[in-house]
Design a protein around this motif. Structure first.
Motif, PDB file in Angstrom:
ATOM      1  N   HIS A 170     -22.863  15.863 -23.456  1.00 36.10           N
ATOM      2  CA  HIS A 170     -24.244  16.104 -23.033  1.00 36.10           C
ATOM      3  C   HIS A 170     -24.495  15.520 -21.631  1.00 36.10           C
ATOM      4  O   HIS A 170     -24.953  16.227 -20.724  1.00 36.10           O
ATOM      5  CB  HIS A 170     -25.206  15.484 -24.051  1.00 36.10           C
ATOM      6  CG  HIS A 170     -26.652  15.604 -23.677  1.00 36.10           C
ATOM      7  ND1 HIS A 170     -27.493  16.539 -24.230  1.00 36.10           N
ATOM      8  CD2 HIS A 170     -27.399  14.922 -22.769  1.00 36.10           C
ATOM      9  CE1 HIS A 170     -28.690  16.429 -23.687  1.00 36.10           C
ATOM     10  NE2 HIS A 170     -28.668  15.450 -22.792  1.00 36.10           N
ATOM     11  N   GLU A 171     -24.169  14.254 -21.460  1.00 34.11           N
ATOM     12  CA  GLU A 171     -24.448  13.598 -20.173  1.00 34.11           C
ATOM     13  C   GLU A 171     -23.607  14.211 -19.052  1.00 34.11           C
ATOM     14  O   GLU A 171     -24.054  14.336 -17.918  1.00 34.11           O
ATOM     15  CB  GLU A 171     -24.210  12.084 -20.263  1.00 34.11           C
ATOM     16  CG  GLU A 171     -25.089  11.356 -21.284  1.00 34.11           C
ATOM     17  CD  GLU A 171     -26.592  11.597 -21.103  1.00 34.11           C
ATOM     18  OE1 GLU A 171     -27.023  11.948 -19.990  1.00 34.11           O
ATOM     19  OE2 GLU A 171     -27.329  11.441 -22.092  1.00 34.11           O
ATOM     20  N   HIS A 210     -25.268  17.145 -17.457  1.00 42.85           N
ATOM     21  CA  HIS A 210     -26.200  16.817 -16.369  1.00 42.85           C
ATOM     22  C   HIS A 210     -25.426  16.576 -15.068  1.00 42.85           C
ATOM     23  O   HIS A 210     -25.840  16.991 -13.984  1.00 42.85           O
ATOM     24  CB  HIS A 210     -26.992  15.543 -16.694  1.00 42.85           C
ATOM     25  CG  HIS A 210     -28.001  15.694 -17.804  1.00 42.85           C
ATOM     26  ND1 HIS A 210     -28.989  16.660 -17.785  1.00 42.85           N
ATOM     27  CD2 HIS A 210     -28.189  14.993 -18.956  1.00 42.85           C
ATOM     28  CE1 HIS A 210     -29.737  16.532 -18.884  1.00 42.85           C
ATOM     29  NE2 HIS A 210     -29.270  15.545 -19.605  1.00 42.85           N
ATOM     30  N   GLU A 246     -33.027  19.738 -19.821  1.00 38.92           N
ATOM     31  CA  GLU A 246     -32.104  19.380 -20.905  1.00 38.92           C
ATOM     32  C   GLU A 246     -31.219  20.552 -21.331  1.00 38.92           C
ATOM     33  O   GLU A 246     -30.200  20.356 -21.999  1.00 38.92           O
ATOM     34  CB  GLU A 246     -32.875  18.861 -22.117  1.00 38.92           C
ATOM     35  CG  GLU A 246     -33.523  17.494 -21.906  1.00 38.92           C
ATOM     36  CD  GLU A 246     -32.516  16.412 -21.544  1.00 38.92           C
ATOM     37  OE1 GLU A 246     -31.371  16.480 -22.007  1.00 38.92           O
ATOM     38  OE2 GLU A 246     -32.883  15.514 -20.765  1.00 38.92           O
ATOM     39  N   SER A 278     -27.362  20.664 -20.670  1.00 39.13           N
ATOM     40  CA  SER A 278     -26.671  19.611 -21.409  1.00 39.13           C
ATOM     41  C   SER A 278     -26.657  19.893 -22.902  1.00 39.13           C
ATOM     42  O   SER A 278     -25.656  19.685 -23.580  1.00 39.13           O
ATOM     43  CB  SER A 278     -27.334  18.257 -21.150  1.00 39.13           C
ATOM     44  OG  SER A 278     -27.056  17.855 -19.831  1.00 39.13           O
TER      45      SER A 278
HETATM   46 ZN   LIG Z   1     -30.141  14.781 -21.408  1.00 37.10          ZN
END
Ligand SMILES: [Zn+2]
Length: 634
Positions: free
Chosen positions: A429-430, A433, A459, A462
């Motif tokens: 997820h990170e 970004h 978001e 991600s």
């Molecule tokens: Zn996030």
């Protein structure tokens, strides 16, 4: 004599801000050879560099005095930017520019910049601007106090060791009894989460839940009252009915009314499933407490843990054996370099801590950015997982640089640093970004660089990339048993997926309760709002779990400061993430044509287009709800 390190740091950190101030003077003096728009862009880059460095160091630097110095610069940059947007002279200089024949990006940059100024109140009369400035400063101060109270308000319960049945051995070993023979259990994550998931003692879970949901207390309720009143006043000075209307105006959702409709639409989609989830938990509860008539909020996580073990036979301890830290990171780099045609070359540069690994990101033989990975816990460091910007990429000025700050297990000699699968998902997820920041960080105008789209979309890339940590096809590339080398079994991955779906209904309606709370607090008349009564009303409307007397959740809801009315953002992004993911149906997540099209259509443009257009470019149609509905129904 040498200067103390914090003074050296302050000087270095203020460099960009000093440059920004000089450029502002130059711009306002006029008559220079420079294009004013170019000067304004460089000014933003300077202030941004100071703000980014300060924001990062305040969270990661190992030395206390440096972290404090960084917070000072953070505030200086916030004040500079707030004053900038209320500077009438600057606004008029920029508004006077003729960009009718300029390229699309430039016209968009000017249009959005002037809108930012107007939304700050630059075109209001002097007393109004003065009041707006006071409100901004007050809001910064109150918000910092709210967050500080929350960070410092750690509560606890005390229990005799015999009542800790159900908790894992490593947790019990880490919690020896004190002199009074009692074990202290705090509301911090590493205590709280396992306790709520594993502790068999219902009464203790209830007691800890109440402590946790009382954090912030009356002090924060009072601060919140002041914050809501000031936000409402600011919105009204700027001509809006409510803060919720003001803050959503330049987002995808556009208005408070549409945000409310979205919340109710998702709630309607999830409520049937939430009811089924709830009934499943109630059936499980009755096996332990036969006369039980209702599931209480403090029983939810524990009951889910029981059902997952029984029904899906997913043992988290076994799963982590396939995820040694070094292999996961190598797998993540391998996957992103394959799907986005990148290579990562280790770079030797000065960093703030020896843990930090640095890579130059290369594409077609040229450097396109730099990433820093600060992945293991240490004292005084940020406690969650997040991506930080270090430099926003601007063509011919500077390349994008981004930082991952996480708290994953550290591999050591003889210990492979096994990760929970949840942590693997977080890492992906990170990194999503980070890729957006780097690949989107090649723009002429810094306001359009990297993750610069409407905020309620940020978001989505991600959330979408999490799927690469859930698919057997992608996991099989790196998830191998740390001792035997066996590839993670396909059956185990599908069991993990099925278990993950348990509770999705109750989780979704719970999220909609939070979103409605965040929206309603910012729509209501602050003079009439009874915070606790409103919370009770919304909880009863949206979730099957009753309000627990003695709790005061809103006083500990940190998002009310940062996101204000926009907690709906998480679910809104998820709707679009699921829709974009549907482009991979039948092709697989490693399909090069699709990943490259996604890279070029959604990530690379940064903030040069509205999200609706980015998604249309990628999917060949408008975004829609169907994929999200399927995800809720499956
Ligand atoms: Zn996030």
């Amino acid at each position: 004599m040498r200067k103390p390190p914090e003074e050296q740091f302050l000087e270095q950190c203020r460099e960009g801000l000093a440059k920004a101030r000089a450029l502002l003077d130059e711009l306002l003096a006029g008559g220079g050879q420079q294009d004013p728009l170019d000067t304004y862009n460089k000014l933003l880059v300077g202030a941004g560099n100071s703000g980014n460095l300060a924001g990062l160091m305040a969270e990661v630097h190992p030395d206390d005095p440096i972290r404090d110095a960084a917070r000072i610069v953070e505030q200086e940059v916030a004040t500079f930017v707030s004053e900038l947007h209320l500077n009438g002279e600057l606004y008029r200089a920029l508004a006077a520019l003729d960009v009718a024949r300029a390229d699309d990006d430039t016209r968009r940059f000017v249009e959005h910049t002037l809108r930012d100024f107007r939304r700050a109140g630059v075109d209001r009369d002097d007393p109004t601007r003065a009041r707006l400035k006071t409100i901004d400063d007050e809001l910064t101060r109150l918000g910092q106090q709210f967050s500080k109270n929350l960070a410092e308000d750690v509560r606890s319960i005390h229990a005799v060791p015999s009542r800790l049945a159900g908790l894992p051995k490593d947790w019990i070993d880490a919690h020896p009894p004190g002199k009074d023979g009692l074990v202290e259990v705090t509301t911090d994550y590493p205590d709280y989460n396992p306790f709520m998931a594993y502790a068999e003692d219902d009464e203790l879970r209830r007691a800890l839940y109440i402590q946790n949901r009382s954090r912030g207390g009356e002090a924060n309720e009072t601060l919140l009252r002041e914050i809501l009143a000031l936000r409402a006043e600011k919105a009204s000075l700027l001509g809006f009915t409510s803060w919720a209307d003001y803050v959503t105006e330049d987002k995808m959702i556009r208005s408070a009314a549409r945000a409310g409709e979205f919340i109710d639409r998702v709630w309607a989609l999830a409520r049937e499933r939430a009811r089924r989830d709830y009934d499943e938990l109630l059936a499980e509860l009755r096996e332990h407490q036969p006369p039980a008539a209702a599931v209480a909020d403090w029983q939810k996580v524990w009951l889910e843990t029981q059902v997952k073990k029984k029904r899906y036979s997913v043992d988290a301890e076994k799963v982590r054996e396939y995820f040694p830290y070094d292999d996961v990171l190598a797998g993540l780099l391998d996957i992103t370099s394959t799907i986005y045609e990148l290579t990562y070359v280790p770079a030797r540069v000065d960093v703030w801590h020896p843990d930090v690994r640095v890579f130059d990101v290369m594409r077609a033989g040229g450097k396109v950015g730099r990433i820093y990975l600060d992945m293991h816990p240490r004292e005084g460091k940020y406690k969650h997982a997040a991506q930080f910007n270090l430099r926003d990429g601007v063509t011919n000025e500077q390349q994008p640089e981004g930082v991952l700050v996480c708290n994953f297990p550290r591999p050591t000699d003889g210990n492979p640093g096994l990760m929970e699968h949840d942590d693997v998902v977080t890492m992906f997820h990170e990194f999503g970004h980070l890729m957006h920041h780097v690949l989107g960080g090649h723009q002429k105008w810094v306001r359009q660089s990297g993750v610069a789209t409407e905020m309620d979309f940020v978001e989505a890339p991600s959330q979408m990339f999490e799927e690469w940590a859930w698919s057997w096809d992608t996991l099989a590339r790196f998830a191998k048993h740390h001792a035997t080398g066996e590839v993670i079994p396909r059956g185990l991955v599908s069991d993990m997926r099925r278990a993950d779906k348990l509770g999705i209904g109750t989780q979704t309606v719970q999220q909609m309760f939070y979103a409605a709370l965040s929206l309603d607090f910012h729509t209501a008349d602050p003079a009439r709002l009874d915070q606790l009564e409103e919370l009770k009303r919304l909880q009863a409307k949206y979730t099957p779990f009753a309000y627990v007397p003695g709790t005061r959740f809103h006083a500990g809801f940190g998002h009310l400061v940062g996101y204000s009315a926009m907690y709906y953002t998480y679910m809104w992004s998820l709707v679009i993430a699921k829709d974009m993911l549907s482009a991979f149906d039948g092709r697989g997540l490693m399909d090069a044509a699709t990943t490259r099209r996604y890279r070029d259509a959604v990530l690379a443009p940064g903030g040069t287009k509205d999200v609706a257009e980015l998604v249309r470019d990628f999917l060949g149609r408008e975004y829609r709800f169907e994929a999200f509905e399927r995800y809720l129904a499956e």
